[in-house]
Design a protein around this motif. Structure first.
Motif, PDB file in Angstrom:
ATOM      1  N   ASP A  57       0.874  -1.172   0.000  1.00 60.73           N
ATOM      2  CA  ASP A  57       0.000   0.000   0.000  1.00 60.73           C
ATOM      3  C   ASP A  57       0.911   1.222   0.000  1.00 60.73           C
ATOM      4  N   ILE A  58       1.024   1.882  -1.143  1.00 63.21           N
ATOM      5  CA  ILE A  58       2.012   2.947  -1.332  1.00 63.21           C
ATOM      6  C   ILE A  58       1.333   4.311  -1.288  1.00 63.21           C
ATOM      7  N   PHE A  59       1.987   5.225  -0.594  1.00 59.53           N
ATOM      8  CA  PHE A  59       1.513   6.609  -0.495  1.00 59.53           C
ATOM      9  C   PHE A  59       2.664   7.528  -0.892  1.00 59.53           C
ATOM     10  N   GLU A  60       2.422   8.356  -1.910  1.00 61.17           N
ATOM     11  CA  GLU A  60       3.472   9.238  -2.417  1.00 61.17           C
ATOM     12  C   GLU A  60       3.273  10.652  -1.881  1.00 61.17           C
ATOM     13  N   TYR A  61       4.313  11.171  -1.277  1.00 62.61           N
ATOM     14  CA  TYR A  61       4.267  12.459  -0.580  1.00 62.61           C
ATOM     15  C   TYR A  61       4.034  13.605  -1.561  1.00 62.61           C
ATOM     16  N   LYS A  62       3.222  14.540  -1.138  1.00 65.96           N
ATOM     17  CA  LYS A  62       2.937  15.721  -1.946  1.00 65.96           C
ATOM     18  C   LYS A  62       4.028  16.778  -1.742  1.00 65.96           C
ATOM     19  N   PRO A  63       4.333  17.559  -2.776  1.00 72.84           N
ATOM     20  CA  PRO A  63       5.371  18.586  -2.617  1.00 72.84           C
ATOM     21  C   PRO A  63       4.940  19.728  -1.704  1.00 72.84           C
ATOM     22  N   PHE A  64       3.616  19.919  -1.568  1.00 69.40           N
ATOM     23  CA  PHE A  64       3.088  20.961  -0.688  1.00 69.40           C
ATOM     24  C   PHE A  64       2.073  20.341   0.275  1.00 69.40           C
ATOM     25  N   PRO A  65       2.549  19.499   1.213  1.00 73.99           N
ATOM     26  CA  PRO A  65       1.624  18.833   2.146  1.00 73.99           C
ATOM     27  C   PRO A  65       0.893  19.855   2.997  1.00 73.99           C
ATOM     28  N   ALA A  66      -0.371  19.573   3.270  1.00 72.02           N
ATOM     29  CA  ALA A  66      -1.195  20.523   4.030  1.00 72.02           C
ATOM     30  C   ALA A  66      -0.893  20.486   5.525  1.00 72.02           C
ATOM     31  N   ASP A  67      -0.388  19.353   6.011  1.00 70.37           N
ATOM     32  CA  ASP A  67      -0.152  19.215   7.450  1.00 70.37           C
ATOM     33  C   ASP A  67       1.241  18.638   7.706  1.00 70.37           C
ATOM     34  N   PRO A  68       2.286  19.376   7.348  1.00 65.90           N
ATOM     35  CA  PRO A  68       3.637  18.852   7.548  1.00 65.90           C
ATOM     36  C   PRO A  68       4.128  19.098   8.959  1.00 65.90           C
ATOM     37  N   PRO A  69       5.073  18.287   9.459  1.00 67.01           N
ATOM     38  CA  PRO A  69       5.653  18.532  10.782  1.00 67.01           C
ATOM     39  C   PRO A  69       6.729  19.616  10.688  1.00 67.01           C
ATOM     40  N   VAL A  70       6.326  20.854  10.834  1.00 65.98           N
ATOM     41  CA  VAL A  70       7.226  21.995  10.692  1.00 65.98           C
ATOM     42  C   VAL A  70       7.077  22.897  11.907  1.00 65.98           C
ATOM     43  N   ALA A  71       8.208  23.256  12.536  1.00 62.89           N
ATOM     44  CA  ALA A  71       8.202  24.125  13.714  1.00 62.89           C
ATOM     45  C   ALA A  71       8.405  25.574  13.268  1.00 62.89           C
ATOM     46  N   VAL A  72       7.312  26.220  12.895  1.00 64.19           N
ATOM     47  CA  VAL A  72       7.391  27.593  12.396  1.00 64.19           C
ATOM     48  C   VAL A  72       7.955  28.529  13.464  1.00 64.19           C
ATOM     49  N   SER A  73       7.681  28.243  14.715  1.00 61.60           N
ATOM     50  CA  SER A  73       8.151  29.108  15.802  1.00 61.60           C
ATOM     51  C   SER A  73       9.671  29.111  15.934  1.00 61.60           C
ATOM     52  N   LEU A  74      10.343  28.149  15.283  1.00 62.01           N
ATOM     53  CA  LEU A  74      11.796  28.098  15.332  1.00 62.01           C
ATOM     54  C   LEU A  74      12.422  28.519  14.013  1.00 62.01           C
ATOM     55  N   GLY A  75      11.693  29.317  13.243  1.00 62.86           N
ATOM     56  CA  GLY A  75      12.253  29.932  12.050  1.00 62.86           C
ATOM     57  C   GLY A  75      12.066  29.167  10.765  1.00 62.86           C
ATOM     58  N   ALA A  76      11.173  28.181  10.734  1.00 59.94           N
ATOM     59  CA  ALA A  76      11.016  27.354   9.538  1.00 59.94           C
ATOM     60  C   ALA A  76      10.221  28.072   8.461  1.00 59.94           C
ATOM     61  N   TRP A  77      10.546  27.744   7.202  1.00 57.22           N
ATOM     62  CA  TRP A  77       9.638  28.025   6.096  1.00 57.22           C
ATOM     63  C   TRP A  77       8.715  26.815   5.964  1.00 57.22           C
ATOM     64  N   TRP A  78       7.473  27.032   5.630  1.00 55.34           N
ATOM     65  CA  TRP A  78       6.568  25.896   5.473  1.00 55.34           C
ATOM     66  C   TRP A  78       6.193  25.757   4.006  1.00 55.34           C
ATOM     67  N   PRO A  79       5.723  24.567   3.591  1.00 51.05           N
ATOM     68  CA  PRO A  79       5.424  24.341   2.175  1.00 51.05           C
ATOM     69  C   PRO A  79       4.435  25.358   1.628  1.00 51.05           C
ATOM     70  N   GLY A  80       4.802  25.982   0.510  1.00 54.40           N
ATOM     71  CA  GLY A  80       3.951  26.985  -0.099  1.00 54.40           C
ATOM     72  C   GLY A  80       3.949  28.311   0.619  1.00 54.40           C
ATOM     73  N   ASP A  81       4.865  28.529   1.558  1.00 52.50           N
ATOM     74  CA  ASP A  81       4.925  29.769   2.335  1.00 52.50           C
ATOM     75  C   ASP A  81       5.055  30.962   1.393  1.00 52.50           C
ATOM     76  N   PRO A  82       4.061  31.847   1.353  1.00 52.68           N
ATOM     77  CA  PRO A  82       4.140  32.989   0.427  1.00 52.68           C
ATOM     78  C   PRO A  82       5.172  34.025   0.838  1.00 52.68           C
ATOM     79  N   SER A  83       5.630  33.973   2.093  1.00 52.65           N
ATOM     80  CA  SER A  83       6.607  34.962   2.544  1.00 52.65           C
ATOM     81  C   SER A  83       8.042  34.524   2.288  1.00 52.65           C
ATOM     82  N   ALA A  84       8.232  33.304   1.787  1.00 59.58           N
ATOM     83  CA  ALA A  84       9.593  32.836   1.519  1.00 59.58           C
ATOM     84  C   ALA A  84      10.211  33.660   0.407  1.00 59.58           C
TER      85      ALA A  84
END
Length: 656
Positions: free
Chosen positions: A408-435
Motif C-alpha cells: 500500500d504505497i503513499f506518495e508524498y505531496k510537494p506541498f503537504p497541508a499538514d507537515p511537521p514543521v516548527a514555524v516558531s523556530l524559524g522554519a519556512w513551510w510548504p507553499g509559504d508565500p513569505s519565503a
C-alpha cells in the motif's frame, strides 16, 4: 563533444590528475603549520568545562542510574523522536553546549549555510572551553570551502577534522576528478560514509536522516526535507561511540590538513582566519541560539516528550564494509532479519522505493505466508523527490510493488497541508508565500561538484560561492552526478506548479508489528546495502513504536500524500495492457509503455465518503479521483518521460 571524445579526454585526465598532488615533504610541512598554529588555551578550568546545564543531557544520567538499579532486567534508555527540523537543530545546539568531555560528530553532508555555520561555531566554542571535538565528514559532501577547512585544521588543539575516503586526496574535487575516479576506481569512489551520528560524552546521541544543511532543518526557502532523527540516552550510546571510533581510526579517514588542496592553502598562506559568519537570515540564527539556552522551552519541546524504553540496539556497518564487504551480522542483513519476522504489519518510510534483490526476496517470502503482513510504504512522488533519477525505478516497478508484493504505497505531496514543521523556530513551510524568491542566477559550472550533483541552491541561504567566486548550486541529493553529462546537473528536483518552498521525504524509518521501531540512515535500497555504510537504531518498545507509527501515518494522510492504486480496468484490451506492462518491466531499460497498471489518487471526502478507504475497498474508485502518474509536476508527459529515460540511461546504473 561526442561520447568517444569525452571518454578520451577523461582518460587523458587520469594522468594529469595523478600529477597534481604534492609531495610527502610538503604534506609534512603543511601538517606542521596546522598543528603549530592550534590554540592550546582553554577558557574554562572547571571539571565540567563550563557546560550549560541541560535536562536533555541529564536524561542519560537517569537512564544509567535506572539501569544500575535494576540488575538482571536489562538496560534502561530514553528515546525521543525528532520529527521537525527545528526541534532537531534545537536538540543538537543544546547538547553541544552541554558537553563536558567529548563531542563526536559524523555526517555525510556538511554545508556552510546558516544551520551548518551555527553548528561549526558551537563546535569551536566547545573546543575552546576544553571539550575534545572530533568531526568526521564524508569527502564527497564535505564543507565546500577550502578557507573554512584550512581554518578549522589549525583552529584549536581540542578540535580535529577528518575527511572520509577522499578522492585523489582532495577535500574538494571538481567534476573532472569525479569523472576520473569513476573511470579508474569506480567501486572505491562510490563507497561513501552515509552514517549520521552525534555523540555527546558517550551518554546521549542523535542519529537519523539529517545532514548539516538548511534544508534538513526547514530553513531552505526553496526545498526542505521531511526528515526524522532519534535521540537516545543510556548505555547503548557507549556502543555508538565505539562505532564512531572505528571510522575515526580507519585509514580512509584522513586529517584535513593532509589533503592536497587544503595543504596548498596552508603552504601558501598559513592557517587563515575563519571566514566571518554572514547568515542569510540573522534573526533566525539568533532565535535558535536563544531557544537552545531556554531551559523551559527545551523541557517543553524535547525533554517532556522523551519516552522511557527498554531494549535499544545500534545496527551499524563498520568501515571494514569498504575493505572486506558487508558484514552478515550488522547493517542491511540485520534489517532483513527484522523484516522477515514480521507477522501483521510493516510501516516503511523511505525516500527512494528501490528494492535490492535481497529485499525482494524477503518481501516475496512474506507475501507467501498464509496471512501475509500488510506492508504500508510512505515515499516520494516525482513532484516531491530530490532525486528523479531514482524515482525512474520507482515508476518502472510500480506494478510489481502494488500487485505482486501487495504494497500500500503513499506518495508524498510537494506541498503537504499538514507537515511537521516548527514555524516558531524559524522554519519556512510548504507553499509559504513569505519565503524569498531566488534573485541570483545560478551558474552550472562544470568544475563545481555542487553544481553537478545537486539541485538549485535554496534561496533562503542564497547560492553559495566557490573559491573562485563563481556561483555554485547546492548539493542536495545524496547520489552521484551522471558521468555522461558535463554541462548541467543530471539530478535535480523537477519543476512543479506551486510556489514557495516544497518538501520531499528523506526520513528512513520502519515500524514492525507496532512493537519494533527503526530510525536511521538506511534507505532500504541497493546503494545502502552494497556501497554506503549505514546505521540504524532499533527500539523494541510498543509505546515508542506506536509513536513512530503515528508519525508515519500523519505523512500518509490524504492531506499530505496521494494514494497509489490500480487503475479502473479498461473496457477493452485490459489483459494485453497488463501483459505488456509486465513484459516491459523485466527489460533492463526504462520502459515507456503508456498505460500503467497503477496511478495516483486523491481522496474526495463527502457524505458517501466520510473517511479514507484502503485501495482494496470496493468503493475505492468512487471515493478517490485519479490525478495521474505525476501530479503537480510542471512538465508535459512527454518531457517527463524523456527526462526519466535520459536519467535512467545516463546515470542510474553507476548510482545503483
Amino acid at each position: 563533444m561526442n561520447l568517444a571524445a569525452r571518454l578520451l579526454g577523461l582518460l587523458l585526465l587520469l594522468s594529469a590528475t595523478a600529477c597534481s598532488t604534492i609531495g610527502p615533504a610538503q604534506h609534512e610541512r603543511a601538517a606542521a603549520i596546522a598543528v603549530s598554529a592550534r590554540d592550546t588555551a582553554v577558557e574554562c578550568d572547571r571539571a565540567d568545562r563550563c557546560a550549560t546545564p541541560s535536562e536533555l543531557h541529564a536524561l542519560a544520567g537517569s537512564a544509567f542510574a535506572q539501569s544500575q538499579a535494576r540488575p538482571g532486567q536489562g538496560p534502561r534508555h530514553y528515546a525521543l523522536i525528532l520529527d521537525t527540523g527545528g526541534d532537531a537543530l534545537l536538540a543538537r545546539i543544546n547538547l553541544l553546549r552541554s558537553a563536558t568531555r567529548r563531542i563526536d560528530l559524523q555526517t555525510y553532508i556538511f554545508d556552510k549555510d546558516d544551520s551548518a555555520r551555527l553548528v561549526i561555531d558551537e563546535l569551536l566554542a566547545a573546543a575552546r572551553r576544553g571539550v575534545k571535538v572530533r568531526l568526521l565528514i564524508d569527502q564527497l559532501s564535505a564543507i565546500a570551502d577550502l578557507q573554512i577547512l584550512a581554518a578549522l585544521s589549525g583552529a584549536h588543539s581540542n578540535l580535529e577534522l577528518r575527511i572520509y575516503n577522499p578522492t585523489f586526496n582532495r577535500a574538494k574535487p571538481n567534476y573532472m576528478h569525479y569523472a576520473a575516479s569513476v573511470l579508474c576506481c569506480f567501486r572505491r569512489f562510490n563507497q561513501r560514509m552515509h552514517n549520521k551520528l552525534l555523540v555527546v560524552d558517550g551518554a546521549v546521541a542523535i542519529t537519523g536522516g539529517r545532514n548539516y544543511q538548511d534544508d534538513y532543518y526547514d530553513w531552505d526557502a526553496e526545498y526542505n526535507f521531511r526528515d526524522r532523527d532519534v535521540l537516545v540516552a543510556g548505555p547503548v550510546v557507549r556502543g555508538m561511540e565505539r562505532n564512531f571510533a572505528e571510522y575515526w581510526t580507519d585509514p580512509r579517514s584522513v586529517p584535513v590538513e593532509r589533503l592536497d588542496d587544503v595543504a596548498k592553502v596552508l603552504l601558501q598562506q598559513g592557517v587563515p582566519e575563519m571566514p566571518p559568519s554572514r547568515p542569510a537570515v540573522p534573526e533566525r540564527v539568533e532565535l535558535m541560539s536563544q531557544a537552545a539556552a531556554d531551559q523551559d522551552l527545551v523541557r517543553e519541546r524535547l525533554v517532556s516528550r522523551a519516552l522511557p524504553v527498554g531494549k535499544v540496539s545500534y545496527l551499524a556497518d563498520l568501515p571494514a564494509k569498504h575493505h572486506e564487504g558487508p558484514d552478515p551480522e550488522a547493517g542491511a542483513p540485520g534489517l532483513a532479519e527484522l523484516l522477515a519476522n514480521a507477522r501483521s504489519e510493516i510501516l516503511l518510510q523511505t525516500p527512494y522505493l528501490v528494492l535490492s534483490d535481497s529485499a525482494l526476496e524477503v518481501f516475496r517470502g512474506l507475501r507467501k505466508a498464509a496471512e501475509p503482513p500488510r506492508v504500508v510504504v510512505s515515499t516520494n512522488s516525482l513532484a516531491a523527490t530530490d532525486n528523479p533519477i531514482v524515482y525512474a525505478l520507482t515508476y518502472k516497478y510500480k506494478r510489481r510493488n502494488v500487485r505482486e508484493l501487495g504494497f500500500d504505497i503513499f506518495e508524498y505531496k510537494p506541498f503537504p497541508a499538514d507537515p511537521p514543521v516548527a514555524v516558531s523556530l524559524g522554519a519556512w513551510w510548504p507553499g509559504d508565500p513569505s519565503a524569498p524568491t531566488p534573485t541570483t542566477a545560478r551558474s552550472e559550472v562544470p568544475g563545481s561538484l555542487g553544481s553537478l550533483a545537486g539541485s538549485g541552491s535554496g534561496s533562503g541561504s542564497g547560492p553559495g560561492r566557490g573559491d573562485d567566486g563563481r556561483v555554485e548550486d547546492k548539493l542536495r541529493t545524496e547520489t552521484r552526478p551522471s558521468l555522461l553529462r558535463t554541462s548541467a546537473p543530471a539530478n535535480r528536483p523537477v519543476p512543479v506548479r506551486g510556489d514557495g518552498p516544497r518538501m520531499g521525504v528523506h526520513a528512513k524509518s520502519m515500524v514492525i508489528d507496532r512493537r519494533i521501531a527503526v530510525v536511521g540512515t538506511h534507505n532500504f535500497d541497493p546503494r545502502s546495502e552494497n556501497y554506503n555504510t549505514e546505521a540504524v537504531v532499533v527500539i523494541e518498545d510498543p509505546v515508542f513504536a506506536e509513536a513512530l507509527a503515528r508519525s508515519i501515518e500523519r505523512d500518509i494522510a490524504p492531506a499530505n500524500s496521494w494514494t497509489v492504486g490500480p487503475r479502473a480496468r479498461p473496457p477493452v484490451l485490459s489483459g494485453l495492457n497488463y501483459s505488456m506492462g509486465k513484459v516491459l518491466e523485466a527489460s533492463p531499460v526504462l520502459d515507456l509503455w503508456p498505460w500503467r497498471y497503477a496511478t495516483n489518487y486523491e481522496f474526495q471526502p463527502g457524505p458517501e465518503c466520510p473517511a479514507p478507504l484502503p485501495r482494496r475497498d470496493p468503493d475505492f474508485h468512487r471515493c478517490y479521483a485519479p490525478v495521474g502518474d505525476f501530479p503537480e509536476v510542471s512538465l508535459g508527459p512527454k518531457s517527463i518521460l524523456t527526462r526519466m529515460l535520459t536519467a535512467f540511461g545516463a546515470g542510474l546504473v553507476p548510482i545503483l
